[in-house]
Design an enzyme around this catalytic site. Structure first.
Site, PDB file in Angstrom:
ATOM      1  N   HIS A 206      39.244  37.877  48.811  1.00 28.57           N
ATOM      2  CA  HIS A 206      40.446  38.327  47.906  1.00 28.57           C
ATOM      3  C   HIS A 206      40.384  38.150  46.770  1.00 28.57           C
ATOM      4  O   HIS A 206      41.575  39.001  45.773  1.00 28.57           O
ATOM      5  CB  HIS A 206      41.721  37.847  49.044  1.00 28.57           C
ATOM      6  CG  HIS A 206      41.908  36.262  48.352  1.00 28.57           C
ATOM      7  ND1 HIS A 206      41.014  35.492  48.386  1.00 28.57           N
ATOM      8  CD2 HIS A 206      42.597  35.944  47.597  1.00 28.57           C
ATOM      9  CE1 HIS A 206      41.728  34.045  47.581  1.00 28.57           C
ATOM     10  NE2 HIS A 206      42.312  34.757  47.551  1.00 28.57           N
TER      11      HIS A 206
HETATM   12  C1  UD1 Z   1      46.867  34.793  45.667  1.00 28.90           C
HETATM   13  C2  UD1 Z   1      46.549  33.753  44.436  1.00 28.90           C
HETATM   14  C3  UD1 Z   1      45.225  33.038  44.916  1.00 28.90           C
HETATM   15  C4  UD1 Z   1      45.501  32.522  46.100  1.00 28.90           C
HETATM   16  C5  UD1 Z   1      45.761  33.508  47.411  1.00 28.90           C
HETATM   17  C6  UD1 Z   1      45.819  33.300  48.687  1.00 28.90           C
HETATM   18  C7  UD1 Z   1      47.788  33.939  41.702  1.00 28.90           C
HETATM   19  C8  UD1 Z   1      46.886  34.154  40.763  1.00 28.90           C
HETATM   20  N1  UD1 Z   1      47.053  34.557  42.843  1.00 28.90           N
HETATM   21  O1  UD1 Z   1      46.027  35.787  44.963  1.00 28.90           O
HETATM   22  O2  UD1 Z   1      45.379  32.266  43.429  1.00 28.90           O
HETATM   23  O3  UD1 Z   1      43.757  31.777  45.964  1.00 28.90           O
HETATM   24  O4  UD1 Z   1      46.890  33.634  47.113  1.00 28.90           O
HETATM   25  O5  UD1 Z   1      45.733  33.584  49.985  1.00 28.90           O
HETATM   26  O6  UD1 Z   1      48.956  33.625  41.585  1.00 28.90           O
HETATM   27  N2  UD1 Z   1      50.347  41.490  49.073  1.00 28.90           N
HETATM   28  C9  UD1 Z   1      50.601  42.010  50.666  1.00 28.90           C
HETATM   29  N3  UD1 Z   1      51.631  41.253  51.113  1.00 28.90           N
HETATM   30  C10 UD1 Z   1      51.688  40.122  50.819  1.00 28.90           C
HETATM   31  C11 UD1 Z   1      51.154  39.135  49.538  1.00 28.90           C
HETATM   32  C12 UD1 Z   1      50.719  39.971  49.376  1.00 28.90           C
HETATM   33  O7  UD1 Z   1      51.055  42.781  50.962  1.00 28.90           O
HETATM   34  O8  UD1 Z   1      52.647  39.371  51.800  1.00 28.90           O
HETATM   35  C13 UD1 Z   1      49.228  42.256  48.605  1.00 28.90           C
HETATM   36  C14 UD1 Z   1      50.432  42.997  47.281  1.00 28.90           C
HETATM   37  O9  UD1 Z   1      49.796  44.079  47.160  1.00 28.90           O
HETATM   38  C15 UD1 Z   1      49.748  42.209  46.646  1.00 28.90           C
HETATM   39  C16 UD1 Z   1      48.711  41.728  46.805  1.00 28.90           C
HETATM   40  O10 UD1 Z   1      48.702  41.387  47.737  1.00 28.90           O
HETATM   41  O11 UD1 Z   1      49.994  42.981  44.822  1.00 28.90           O
HETATM   42  C17 UD1 Z   1      47.853  40.607  45.585  1.00 28.90           C
HETATM   43  O12 UD1 Z   1      49.299  39.174  46.005  1.00 28.90           O
HETATM   44  P1  UD1 Z   1      49.673  38.052  45.232  1.00 28.90           P
HETATM   45  O13 UD1 Z   1      50.703  37.273  45.435  1.00 28.90           O
HETATM   46  O14 UD1 Z   1      49.214  39.123  43.366  1.00 28.90           O
HETATM   47  O15 UD1 Z   1      47.594  37.461  44.766  1.00 28.90           O
HETATM   48  P2  UD1 Z   1      46.627  37.503  45.643  1.00 28.90           P
HETATM   49  O16 UD1 Z   1      45.638  37.695  46.133  1.00 28.90           O
HETATM   50  O17 UD1 Z   1      47.059  37.348  46.924  1.00 28.90           O
END
Ligand code: UD1
Length: 372
Positions: A206
């Site tokens: 991820h």
């Molecule tokens: C975040 C953390 C990372 C951690 C990871 C665990 C930061 C900088 N990154 O990364 O350190 O390892 O969580 O999973 O805080 N999305 C959904 N549904 C959700 C959550 C996210 O669809 O419930 C999608 C969205 O498109 C979003 C993308 O995932 O833009 C990324 O989510 P985000 O929380 O920004 O970062 P992670 O890649 O999950």
């Protein structure tokens, strides 16, 4: 004593479930206030973890959702500040290195509230990782630094952090694993997914460095090739799913089995039964070390070198081509898994409560005296 716990993402829930439970057990008369920032919000990324890990329903839902780093952090700060002003806690407890953690630490510092940081002192020495920035800030502005491995202490000392703030307590993520071991075994997810224990590779990816660019396509092609040698089970993180869809083009590989993100019990059941795990996650490097499952990390570095030193984790580099080396590496891997690091024993959260509760147990009385 009033404590606020700020959590927002999937790994946060796993790290904090035992801490919240141990703090409540040690100080049942205290106010234990849970704030969910909403950084992760899909049921499979959030709610299911609360249910399976027995985390109480949050007292405050900030619903910040997704966004750029600045947007996500700023939105969390804006929504958390009034909650903290209203709750007036004696202490904040935050885990890990995600944007929710960064935001909480900044807000608390400006309100002059003490912070306890769980999983302190990890460093990848790679400032292009958003988490590295978050870790440095969290440690710099926290009063209590709870560490899970020796190198954390070395890193903090090198940054000039006073020893009085550091506490070696062990690994709260492993507390959760130990507490739920029977239910993990009972989940028997390999059988339900039609793969045989000890026979398949499990994959999670991820990180932006891997999935937000051209490396993702190469990685999927390599996974398809690997699946011709052993079944590959790949629960896909929403970020990765979005990027795979944007890149178009599926893969023709019947034994590359993509799924939605899994709950904790199903996922750990798959980890425990895997012949190998391929990941870019931090926590999974630790869980595989505890379980003695060979882990291959598709990153240039790790903030968890203890997992490499013990021999369960191999850094492949940020190089999808290195996936092809996994079958041969497995043939050479030792039969006997090593002992887990010291204090990865299921009691880390109790050690945290042992430090925090005596320090704050009479905070309510002190507050009452001050306001008189
Ligand atoms: C975040 C953390 C990372 C951690 C990871 C665990 C930061 C900088 N990154 O990364 O350190 O390892 O969580 O999973 O805080 N999305 C959904 N549904 C959700 C959550 C996210 O669809 O419930 C999608 C969205 O498109 C979003 C993308 O995932 O833009 C990324 O989510 P985000 O929380 O920004 O970062 P992670 O890649 O999950």
């Amino acid at each position: 004593m009033r404590v606020v716990y700020v959590i927002g993402t999937r790994p946060n829930f796993v790290k904090m479930a035992p801490v919240i439970a141990a703090m409540r057990a040690r100080h049942p008369d205290g106010d234990h206030v849970i704030v969910h920032t909403g950084q992760h919000y899909d049921r499979a990324m959030s709610e299911i973890f609360f249910e399976e890990l027995g985390v109480p329903t949050p007292d405050h839902m900030l619903e910040v959702g997704s966004g750029s780093h600045a947007v996500q952090t700023a939105r969390t700060m804006e929504r958390l500040e009034p909650v903290l002003i209203d709750e007036r806690p004696d202490l904040l407890v935050v885990p890990g290195d995600v944007n929710s953690t960064l935001a909480a630490v900044l807000v608390a510092s400006k309100l002059q509230l003490p912070v306890a940081h769980v999983e302190s002192g990890l460093r990848s020495f790679d400032l292009t990782m958003p988490e590295e920035v978050n870790r440095i800030v969290a440690d710099r502005f926290s009063e209590y630094l709870f560490m899970h491995s020796e190198e954390a202490g070395t890193n903090l000392r090198a940054e000039g952090i006073p020893a009085a703030r550091m506490h070696m307590v062990g690994n709260t993520m492993i507390d959760t694993l130990v507490a739920l071991r029977d239910r993990i075994e009972a989940a028997d997810s390999p059988t339900r997914l039609g793969v045989e224990a000890g026979d398949y590779a499990l994959v999670t990816l991820h990180r932006p460095a891997l999935v937000d660019g051209p490396l993702l396509g190469e990685t999927v092609a390599q996974l398809a090739a690997l699946s011709r040698q052993m079944p590959v089970v790949f629960p896909v993180h929403p970020r990765t799913r979005k990027m795979m869809e944007a890149a178009g083009g599926g893969v023709e590989a019947p034994d590359l089995r993509l799924s939605e993100p899994l709950g904790y019990l199903d996922f750990l059941s798959l980890v425990a039964g895997a012949r190998a795990v391929l990941t870019d996650s931090g926590g999974i490097q630790e869980e595989t070390t505890y379980l003695g499952v060979p882990c291959f990390t598709l990153r240039a570095n790790t903030e968890r070198p203890v997992t490499v030193d013990l021999g369960t984790n191999t850094l492949l580099g940020l190089d999808p081509g290195a996936i092809a080396s996994i079958p041969e590496a497995l043939d050479g891997s030792p039969d006997q898994p090593p002992q887990p690091p010291p204090l990865w024993d299921g009691h880390a959260a109790e050690r945290i409560a042992e430090v925090l509760v005596p320090a704050y147990a009479d905070a309510g009385e002190r507050r009452a005296v001050t306001s008189r």
